[in-house]
Design a protein around this motif. Structure first.
Motif, PDB file in Angstrom:
ATOM      1  N   UNK A   1       0.845  -1.197   0.000  1.00  0.00           N
ATOM      2  CA  UNK A   1       0.000   0.000   0.000  1.00  0.00           C
ATOM      3  C   UNK A   1       0.881   1.247   0.000  1.00  0.00           C
ATOM      4  N   UNK A   2       0.477   2.298  -0.693  1.00  0.00           N
ATOM      5  CA  UNK A   2       1.234   3.552  -0.635  1.00  0.00           C
ATOM      6  C   UNK A   2       1.373   4.026   0.819  1.00  0.00           C
ATOM      7  N   UNK A   3       2.585   4.472   1.159  1.00  0.00           N
ATOM      8  CA  UNK A   3       2.848   4.958   2.507  1.00  0.00           C
ATOM      9  C   UNK A   3       3.251   3.887   3.498  1.00  0.00           C
ATOM     10  N   UNK A   4       3.173   2.615   3.114  1.00  0.00           N
ATOM     11  CA  UNK A   4       3.513   1.526   4.034  1.00  0.00           C
ATOM     12  C   UNK A   4       4.970   1.118   3.856  1.00  0.00           C
ATOM     13  N   UNK A   5       5.443   0.180   4.667  1.00  0.00           N
ATOM     14  CA  UNK A   5       6.873  -0.049   4.848  1.00  0.00           C
ATOM     15  C   UNK A   5       7.347  -1.440   4.423  1.00  0.00           C
ATOM     16  N   UNK A   6       8.664  -1.503   4.173  1.00  0.00           N
ATOM     17  CA  UNK A   6       9.352  -2.771   3.962  1.00  0.00           C
ATOM     18  C   UNK A   6      10.699  -2.695   4.670  1.00  0.00           C
ATOM     19  N   UNK A   7      11.073  -3.765   5.355  1.00  0.00           N
ATOM     20  CA  UNK A   7      12.367  -3.847   6.017  1.00  0.00           C
ATOM     21  C   UNK A   7      13.194  -4.947   5.382  1.00  0.00           C
ATOM     22  N   UNK A   8      14.477  -4.646   5.114  1.00  0.00           N
ATOM     23  CA  UNK A   8      15.362  -5.599   4.450  1.00  0.00           C
ATOM     24  C   UNK A   8      16.610  -5.806   5.306  1.00  0.00           C
ATOM     25  N   UNK A   9      16.841  -7.052   5.716  1.00  0.00           N
ATOM     26  CA  UNK A   9      18.052  -7.406   6.457  1.00  0.00           C
ATOM     27  C   UNK A   9      19.158  -7.676   5.443  1.00  0.00           C
ATOM     28  N   UNK A  10      20.346  -7.084   5.658  1.00  0.00           N
ATOM     29  CA  UNK A  10      21.447  -7.290   4.714  1.00  0.00           C
ATOM     30  C   UNK A  10      22.791  -7.056   5.391  1.00  0.00           C
ATOM     31  N   UNK A  11      23.857  -7.270   4.651  1.00  0.00           N
ATOM     32  CA  UNK A  11      25.236  -7.068   5.108  1.00  0.00           C
ATOM     33  C   UNK A  11      26.069  -6.556   3.937  1.00  0.00           C
ATOM     34  N   UNK A  12      27.247  -6.018   4.241  1.00  0.00           N
ATOM     35  CA  UNK A  12      28.242  -5.795   3.194  1.00  0.00           C
ATOM     36  C   UNK A  12      28.758  -7.168   2.794  1.00  0.00           C
ATOM     37  N   UNK A  13      28.868  -7.444   1.514  1.00  0.00           N
ATOM     38  CA  UNK A  13      29.228  -8.776   1.034  1.00  0.00           C
ATOM     39  C   UNK A  13      30.713  -8.821   0.673  1.00  0.00           C
ATOM     40  N   UNK A  14      31.472  -9.742   1.302  1.00  0.00           N
ATOM     41  CA  UNK A  14      32.893  -9.867   0.957  1.00  0.00           C
ATOM     42  C   UNK A  14      33.078 -10.477  -0.429  1.00  0.00           C
ATOM     43  N   UNK A  15      34.176 -10.091  -1.085  1.00  0.00           N
ATOM     44  CA  UNK A  15      34.454 -10.616  -2.421  1.00  0.00           C
ATOM     45  C   UNK A  15      34.996 -12.037  -2.383  1.00  0.00           C
ATOM     46  N   UNK A  16      35.410 -12.506  -1.216  1.00  0.00           N
ATOM     47  CA  UNK A  16      35.939 -13.857  -1.072  1.00  0.00           C
ATOM     48  C   UNK A  16      36.374 -14.097   0.359  1.00  0.00           C
ATOM     49  N   UNK A  17      37.233 -15.107   0.558  1.00  0.00           N
ATOM     50  CA  UNK A  17      37.711 -15.427   1.904  1.00  0.00           C
ATOM     51  C   UNK A  17      39.206 -15.734   1.869  1.00  0.00           C
ATOM     52  N   UNK A  18      39.971 -14.911   1.154  1.00  0.00           N
ATOM     53  CA  UNK A  18      41.407 -15.137   1.061  1.00  0.00           C
ATOM     54  C   UNK A  18      42.178 -14.432   2.167  1.00  0.00           C
ATOM     55  N   UNK A  19      41.538 -13.474   2.821  1.00  0.00           N
ATOM     56  CA  UNK A  19      42.228 -12.666   3.823  1.00  0.00           C
ATOM     57  C   UNK A  19      42.674 -11.335   3.252  1.00  0.00           C
ATOM     58  N   UNK A  20      42.562 -11.156   1.950  1.00  0.00           N
ATOM     59  CA  UNK A  20      42.924  -9.875   1.320  1.00  0.00           C
ATOM     60  C   UNK A  20      41.775  -9.373   0.451  1.00  0.00           C
ATOM     61  N   UNK A  21      40.568  -9.675   0.869  1.00  0.00           N
ATOM     62  CA  UNK A  21      39.387  -9.373   0.069  1.00  0.00           C
ATOM     63  C   UNK A  21      38.879  -7.957   0.306  1.00  0.00           C
ATOM     64  N   UNK A  22      37.994  -7.539  -0.567  1.00  0.00           N
ATOM     65  CA  UNK A  22      37.322  -6.250  -0.421  1.00  0.00           C
ATOM     66  C   UNK A  22      35.851  -6.512  -0.108  1.00  0.00           C
ATOM     67  N   UNK A  23      35.132  -5.431   0.178  1.00  0.00           N
ATOM     68  CA  UNK A  23      33.704  -5.541   0.453  1.00  0.00           C
ATOM     69  C   UNK A  23      32.902  -4.908  -0.673  1.00  0.00           C
ATOM     70  N   UNK A  24      31.766  -5.493  -0.948  1.00  0.00           N
ATOM     71  CA  UNK A  24      30.820  -4.944  -1.916  1.00  0.00           C
ATOM     72  C   UNK A  24      29.714  -4.259  -1.115  1.00  0.00           C
ATOM     73  N   UNK A  25      29.333  -3.054  -1.536  1.00  0.00           N
ATOM     74  CA  UNK A  25      28.304  -2.278  -0.838  1.00  0.00           C
ATOM     75  C   UNK A  25      26.913  -2.809  -1.189  1.00  0.00           C
ATOM     76  N   UNK A  26      26.606  -3.994  -0.708  1.00  0.00           N
ATOM     77  CA  UNK A  26      25.317  -4.610  -0.962  1.00  0.00           C
ATOM     78  C   UNK A  26      24.162  -3.760  -0.421  1.00  0.00           C
ATOM     79  N   UNK A  27      24.273  -3.200   0.810  1.00  0.00           N
ATOM     80  CA  UNK A  27      23.187  -2.326   1.276  1.00  0.00           C
ATOM     81  C   UNK A  27      22.935  -1.143   0.333  1.00  0.00           C
ATOM     82  N   UNK A  28      23.986  -0.543  -0.189  1.00  0.00           N
ATOM     83  CA  UNK A  28      23.828   0.568  -1.123  1.00  0.00           C
ATOM     84  C   UNK A  28      23.137   0.143  -2.402  1.00  0.00           C
TER      85      UNK A  28
END
Length: 165
Positions: A78-105
């Motif tokens: 409905x117009x004016x009503x809400x939605x909530x989204x659970x999320x995280x910044x997503x890592x590019x891998x698990x090597x120990x030298x990874x970067x983060x992807x701005x998934x929330x953005x």
């Protein structure tokens, strides 16, 4: 519509099912609040189904598929009503030298493209040792700290993004 479980009352409805199948059959403009956690763009795989968001070939394909879901949520909310989204910044891998992807953005931009307004972001702190034990992420290992502390990281927060239709 294959619904594994559902609970419907005069105040709410909860479905355990394929969200795209359920939402496609819902009438427009009837939902007051949706609250969900999308697959984290390939961070976790929930099934082997080709239809599962978590099995997209790449990040762009995931965002395209997720965009269909957001458009359907806009249709049923409905117009004016809400939605909530659970999320995280997503890592590019698990090597120990990874970067983060701005998934929330990216989630915010996708919602805005489909007529939602971004109104709040709540941060959920996570205890680093618990995250390390659960995920085995290398950047939180003590060994990583002792070998090269530049490869260490934090236990990134979870976020709850709030949108208004």
């Amino acid at each position: 519509m294959a619904v594994a479980e559902q609970q419907i009352t005069d105040k709410y409805a909860i479905y355990n099912a394929d969200s795209m199948e359920v939402i496609a059959k819902m009438p427009a403009g009837k939902v007051h609040l949706s609250l969900y956690s999308p697959p984290f763009a390939g961070l976790y795989n929930y099934s082997s189904s080709d239809r599962d968001f978590s099995n997209c070939d790449d990040y762009g394909a995931f965002l395209e598929m997720y965009g269909f879901m957001i458009a359907e949520l806009a249709r049923v909310t409905m117009p004016g009503r809400m939605s909530g989204v659970h999320c995280v910044d997503v890592p590019s891998g698990n090597t120990g030298t990874d970067s983060l992807r701005d998934f929330p953005g990216d989630i915010i931009r996708l919602h805005e493209r489909h007529g939602w307004r971004y109104v709040a972001r709540y941060h959920v702190w996570k205890e680093p040792l618990t995250v390390r034990n659960r995920t085995m992420v290398k950047s939180l290992h003590h060994k990583t700290f002792t070998e090269d502390s530049a490869r260490c990281s934090i236990a990134n927060a979870d976020y709850l993004l709030i949108f208004r239709r």
